[in-house]
Every structure is written in structure tokens, then in C-alpha cells.
Design a protein around this motif. Structure first.
Motif, PDB file in Angstrom:
ATOM      1  N   ALA A 245       0.841  -1.213   0.000  1.00 56.23           N
ATOM      2  CA  ALA A 245       0.000   0.000   0.000  1.00 56.23           C
ATOM      3  C   ALA A 245       0.873   1.259   0.000  1.00 56.23           C
ATOM      4  N   ARG A 246       1.965   1.194   0.762  1.00 51.76           N
ATOM      5  CA  ARG A 246       2.896   2.336   0.807  1.00 51.76           C
ATOM      6  C   ARG A 246       3.460   2.595  -0.593  1.00 51.76           C
ATOM      7  N   SER A 247       3.840   1.519  -1.288  1.00 50.16           N
ATOM      8  CA  SER A 247       4.380   1.670  -2.660  1.00 50.16           C
ATOM      9  C   SER A 247       3.366   2.322  -3.590  1.00 50.16           C
ATOM     10  N   LEU A 248       2.067   2.058  -3.331  1.00 50.61           N
ATOM     11  CA  LEU A 248       1.027   2.619  -4.210  1.00 50.61           C
ATOM     12  C   LEU A 248       0.652   4.032  -3.800  1.00 50.61           C
ATOM     13  N   GLY A 249       1.305   4.560  -2.749  1.00 47.42           N
ATOM     14  CA  GLY A 249       1.120   5.960  -2.368  1.00 47.42           C
ATOM     15  C   GLY A 249       0.088   6.199  -1.288  1.00 47.42           C
ATOM     16  N   PHE A 250      -0.451   5.146  -0.663  1.00 45.48           N
ATOM     17  CA  PHE A 250      -1.446   5.352   0.403  1.00 45.48           C
ATOM     18  C   PHE A 250      -0.797   6.018   1.612  1.00 45.48           C
ATOM     19  N   GLU A 251      -1.550   6.945   2.244  1.00 44.33           N
ATOM     20  CA  GLU A 251      -1.065   7.617   3.461  1.00 44.33           C
ATOM     21  C   GLU A 251      -1.659   6.967   4.711  1.00 44.33           C
ATOM     22  N   ASP A 252      -2.937   6.598   4.652  1.00 45.74           N
ATOM     23  CA  ASP A 252      -3.599   5.944   5.790  1.00 45.74           C
ATOM     24  C   ASP A 252      -4.574   4.903   5.223  1.00 45.74           C
ATOM     25  N   PRO A 253      -4.016   3.793   4.688  1.00 51.91           N
ATOM     26  CA  PRO A 253      -4.877   2.818   4.029  1.00 51.91           C
ATOM     27  C   PRO A 253      -5.804   2.112   4.996  1.00 51.91           C
TER      28      PRO A 253
ATOM     29  N   TYR B 177     -16.958   4.435  -2.946  1.00 45.98           N
ATOM     30  CA  TYR B 177     -16.567   5.745  -3.469  1.00 45.98           C
ATOM     31  C   TYR B 177     -15.986   6.630  -2.374  1.00 45.98           C
ATOM     32  N   THR B 178     -14.796   7.152  -2.626  1.00 46.36           N
ATOM     33  CA  THR B 178     -14.261   8.231  -1.799  1.00 46.36           C
ATOM     34  C   THR B 178     -14.133   9.454  -2.693  1.00 46.36           C
ATOM     35  N   ASP B 179     -14.149  10.615  -2.095  1.00 47.85           N
ATOM     36  CA  ASP B 179     -13.991  11.881  -2.831  1.00 47.85           C
ATOM     37  C   ASP B 179     -12.623  12.436  -2.469  1.00 47.85           C
ATOM     38  N   PRO B 180     -11.632  12.349  -3.390  1.00 42.38           N
ATOM     39  CA  PRO B 180     -11.656  11.723  -4.711  1.00 42.38           C
ATOM     40  C   PRO B 180     -11.466  10.206  -4.624  1.00 42.38           C
ATOM     41  N   PRO B 181     -11.713   9.497  -5.748  1.00 45.01           N
ATOM     42  CA  PRO B 181     -11.604   8.027  -5.729  1.00 45.01           C
ATOM     43  C   PRO B 181     -10.217   7.538  -5.298  1.00 45.01           C
ATOM     44  N   SER B 182     -10.189   6.427  -4.560  1.00 47.66           N
ATOM     45  CA  SER B 182      -8.900   5.921  -4.066  1.00 47.66           C
ATOM     46  C   SER B 182      -8.846   4.399  -3.952  1.00 47.66           C
ATOM     47  N   ALA B 183      -9.954   3.686  -4.250  1.00 41.82           N
ATOM     48  CA  ALA B 183      -9.989   2.241  -3.962  1.00 41.82           C
ATOM     49  C   ALA B 183      -8.977   1.449  -4.792  1.00 41.82           C
TER      50      ALA B 183
ATOM     51  N   PRO C 121      -8.771   9.410  -9.457  1.00 41.64           N
ATOM     52  CA  PRO C 121      -7.943   9.630  -8.268  1.00 41.64           C
ATOM     53  C   PRO C 121      -7.057  10.863  -8.408  1.00 41.64           C
ATOM     54  N   LYS C 122      -6.551  11.337  -7.252  1.00 45.16           N
ATOM     55  CA  LYS C 122      -5.594  12.459  -7.271  1.00 45.16           C
ATOM     56  C   LYS C 122      -4.442  12.109  -8.203  1.00 45.16           C
ATOM     57  N   GLY C 123      -3.965  13.110  -8.929  1.00 43.08           N
ATOM     58  CA  GLY C 123      -2.834  12.860  -9.820  1.00 43.08           C
ATOM     59  C   GLY C 123      -3.262  12.446 -11.209  1.00 43.08           C
ATOM     60  N   MET C 124      -4.535  12.032 -11.370  1.00 39.35           N
ATOM     61  CA  MET C 124      -5.005  11.644 -12.712  1.00 39.35           C
ATOM     62  C   MET C 124      -6.003  12.672 -13.240  1.00 39.35           C
ATOM     63  N   GLU C 125      -6.246  13.764 -12.460  1.00 42.54           N
ATOM     64  CA  GLU C 125      -7.325  14.701 -12.804  1.00 42.54           C
ATOM     65  C   GLU C 125      -7.145  15.326 -14.173  1.00 42.54           C
TER      66      GLU C 125
ATOM     67  N   ASP D  53      -6.761  12.687   5.727  1.00 42.75           N
ATOM     68  CA  ASP D  53      -7.454  13.954   5.463  1.00 42.75           C
ATOM     69  C   ASP D  53      -7.307  14.282   3.988  1.00 42.75           C
ATOM     70  N   GLY D  54      -8.384  14.803   3.396  1.00 36.07           N
ATOM     71  CA  GLY D  54      -8.307  15.126   1.962  1.00 36.07           C
ATOM     72  C   GLY D  54      -9.061  14.105   1.115  1.00 36.07           C
ATOM     73  N   TRP D  55      -9.499  13.011   1.755  1.00 35.02           N
ATOM     74  CA  TRP D  55     -10.352  12.031   1.080  1.00 35.02           C
ATOM     75  C   TRP D  55     -11.567  11.810   1.974  1.00 35.02           C
ATOM     76  N   LYS D  56     -12.748  11.713   1.387  1.00 36.36           N
ATOM     77  CA  LYS D  56     -13.951  11.529   2.202  1.00 36.36           C
ATOM     78  C   LYS D  56     -14.696  10.276   1.742  1.00 36.36           C
ATOM     79  N   TYR D  57     -14.930   9.365   2.696  1.00 40.04           N
ATOM     80  CA  TYR D  57     -15.731   8.169   2.392  1.00 40.04           C
ATOM     81  C   TYR D  57     -17.190   8.590   2.317  1.00 40.04           C
ATOM     82  N   ASP D  58     -17.899   8.189   1.266  1.00 38.28           N
ATOM     83  CA  ASP D  58     -19.246   8.723   1.039  1.00 38.28           C
ATOM     84  C   ASP D  58     -20.312   8.057   1.915  1.00 38.28           C
ATOM     85  N   GLU D  59     -21.186   8.912   2.495  1.00 33.27           N
ATOM     86  CA  GLU D  59     -22.175   8.358   3.439  1.00 33.27           C
ATOM     87  C   GLU D  59     -23.324   7.627   2.756  1.00 33.27           C
TER      88      GLU D  59
END
Ligand SMILES: O=C(O)CCC(=O)C(=O)O
Length: 312
Positions: A133-141, A169-175, A232-236, A290-296
Motif C-alpha cells: 500500500a505504501r508503494s502505491l502511495g497510500f497515506e492511511d490505508p 466511493y471516496t472523494d476523490p476516488p482511491s480504492a 484519483p488524485k494525480g489523474m485529474e 485527510d483530503g479524502w472523504k468516504y461517502d455516506e
């Protein structure tokens, strides 16, 4: 723990998936299969609501969405194959009648094996996956939606083409999906089909729809249009959204392989028409920083204590 190599990360970002053969040892695979068989043999059929796993992709059936399904995010529950039932109810009980022994009639077990079953927890919440997960750039997987997908011989249903971020779905997508073959998976037994590169915005990889709980207290689930960020972030910057010309790779993987699945990549699997089962274990990772929101409105909502952390 070393995680992925630079070349593996680049391949994941280029194709939208990455196959890592022999990720699990044969001892780990055996322990997961033993646990699966215990779960399948031991659950109580008499008190089970006989919930079937339906995908609702043919416009005539609803997607599964009863309470047993909606409240399974922090439990171990069993969902049946629609093709395992007779057209006629059981004359004695009036309930739907299974055509097969219960252990051969289950489509999937979910959705918190990673927290409630020791063998599944051991291959989910560990340092090795944290390093990946760290290699894929996750901060708090955070780990969620773990499932044992059974694909029983001759009745194991197809999984229609989808992107995992439609469901989580997270805002922005991260799955990202972690998918382990527990048995050999190849042509004929419902292996994964991956549409290479289809996660990229330029190839139509935007998340256009989302699978959510119905609004207004109405029970059930539905697909709605996605109004939020679709990449996802970075692909916008990938704004062009032409339909992808399908570049389908049908995977042929041995038991113990791990397939990492980008949340925006289109993938599917066919019905298992063979006489051998195809058991796979999968869970998903989303960004909890922080910076990603899991959708309710997502079908799966977090338990009180939040989704399981991969970084301790
Ligand atoms: O195992 C399968 O057949 C499909 C799995 C899948 O599509 C997923 O986990 O997103």
C-alpha cells in the motif's frame, strides 16, 4: 518490508492491475481453504434469510439490498447463488428450496473476514500488505469489504463489468482491490477478465455511476450518477473520455497469486461452467487520510470504530 518495485508500480499504473504470482505460501492458501470449508459447513441454514447475490445487471432483477446484505459490513454472512434454487418453494416450509447442499450453493461470504476470521485477518492486515500500500502511495490505508468469492462448479455466476470505486466511493476516488486466487483460475472456471488501461481518463476510466443505499429510508440499493470527482488524485488532468477500445486480458493465475486492481479499471468475470470451483479471497483498500472523504451513501458504511487500519 520492501513493497513493490518501481517497475511493478509503473506496470500497475500503465495497465490498471498487477499480477504477483506466489504471493501467498501454500501453507497460507491451505489455511484459508480450511477456514472457508469450516465456514461453509457450519453456518445455520434454518435461521438464514436465504439472501441471493444478484447483480441487477439485466434490468429485470434488483441488486441485492436487504438488511442481511446492508448490515454485513462488519460481519461474516453468506450469500447464495440464484441458480442454486428451485423455481418451486419447499412444500414443507414454504421457503425457497436449495437444489444443492448449502456449502455448494453459496456465491460469496462477506464482508468482514479481514477482522473476524484469524486466517483471513493474517493475510489481510499485515506488514507485507502495508508495504505494498505504501508503494502505491497510500497515506492511511483502510481495509474494507472483504469477501470469499466461491464460484461453485457449473452455477458460479458471472460478475458484470464494473469499477471498484463505483461501490466504495471516496472523494476523490482511491480504492484498490487485493484479489487472491485460492484455487487455480483460468479459462472456463470464471477467472478475472481485465480491460487493460481502462482506468485512465483518456480511455473512459472516469467513475460515472455509484452503487448506493436508496435514499429516504427506502430499503435497498441502486446505481446513481456520480456528481463528484471521477479520477484519483494525480489523474485529474486526464479529461478526454472516449469509450475504451476493449483490450481484454483473461487472467490465468495459480492459487496463491495476488492481483492488485485499480479502483477505476473495468474488470469482470464469466460464469463458472467447469466442474471445478474457483475460490478467491478479496478485500479493498481506500485512503483514510485527510483530503479524502468516504461517502455516506455507499452501500457499506463503517463500523463505530472505523475501517481497519493497515498502518499500525
Ligand atoms: O472474483 C470475481 O469473479 C470478481 C471479483 C471482482 O470483480 C472484484 O472483486 O471486484
Amino acid at each position: 518490508m520492501s513493497g513493490l518495485t518501481e517497475a511493478q508500480v509503473a506496470s500497475f499504473h500503465e495497465n490498471g492491475y498487477l499480477v504477483l504470482p506466489e504471493y501467498l505460501s501454500s501453507t497460507e492458501v491451505t489455511s484459508l481453504l480450511t477456514e472457508t470449508n469450516t465456514l461453509l459447513n457450519d453456518f445455520d441454514l434454518d435461521t438464514h434469510p436465504l439472501t441471493q447475490f444478484t447483480t441487477g445487471d439485466d434490468d429485470t432483477t434488483d441488486h441485492v439490498g436487504d438488511d442481511y446484505f446492508l448490515n454485513s459490513g462488519d460481519k461474516i454472512r453468506f450469500f447464495f447463488e440464484p441458480d442454486a434454487f428451485s423455481q418451486e418453494p419447499d412444500p414443507l416450509t414454504g421457503r425457497a428450496a436449495l437444489l444443492k447442499p448449502k456449502n455448494l450453493a453459496v456465491n460469496k461470504i462477506g464482508h468482514s473476514l479481514h477482522s473476524l476470521s484469524e486466517p483471513f485477518k493474517a493475510v489481510s492486515l499485515n506488514e507485507r500488505n502495508a508495504a505494498v500500500a505504501r508503494s502505491l502511495g497510500f497515506e492511511d490505508p483502510r481495509v474494507l469489504q472483504s469477501m470469499l468469492i466461491c464460484k461453485q462448479p457449473s452455477i458460479g455466476g458471472a460478475v458484470p463489468s464494473h469499477q471498484d470505486s463505483e461501490f466504495l466511493y471516496t472523494d476523490p476516488p482511491s480504492a484498490v482491490g487485493w484479489w487472491y486466487a485460492l484455487q487455480d483460475a483460468g479459462h472456463g472456471n470464471g477467472t478475472l477478465g481485465m480491460i487493460k488501461g481502462s482506468h485512465k481518463g483518456a480511455k473512459g476510466g472516469h467513475i460515472k455511476r455509484r452503487f448506493v443505499r436508496k435514499s429516504g429510508g427506502v430499503p435497498g440499493t441502486e446505481f446513481i450518477q456520480n456528481e463528484g470527482p471521477s479520477l484519483p488524485k494525480g489523474m485529474e488532468e486526464e479529461k478526454v473520455s472516449d469509450p475504451a477500445e476493449e483490450d481484454l486480458e483473461i487472467l490465468n493465475v495459480k492459487a496463491g497469486s495476488l492481483v492488485l486492481i485499480h479502483g477505476n479499471v473495468l474488470h469482470k468475470s464469466e460464469k463458472n461452467t467447469s466442474d471445478r470451483s474457483r475460490y478467491a479471497y478479496t478485500f479493498h483498500v481506500i485512503e483514510g487520510a485527510d483530503g479524502w472523504k468516504y461517502d455516506e451513501r455507499n452501500w457499506l458504511q463503517p463500523p463505530k470504530e472505523g475501517f481497519s487500519k493497515l498502518f499500525q
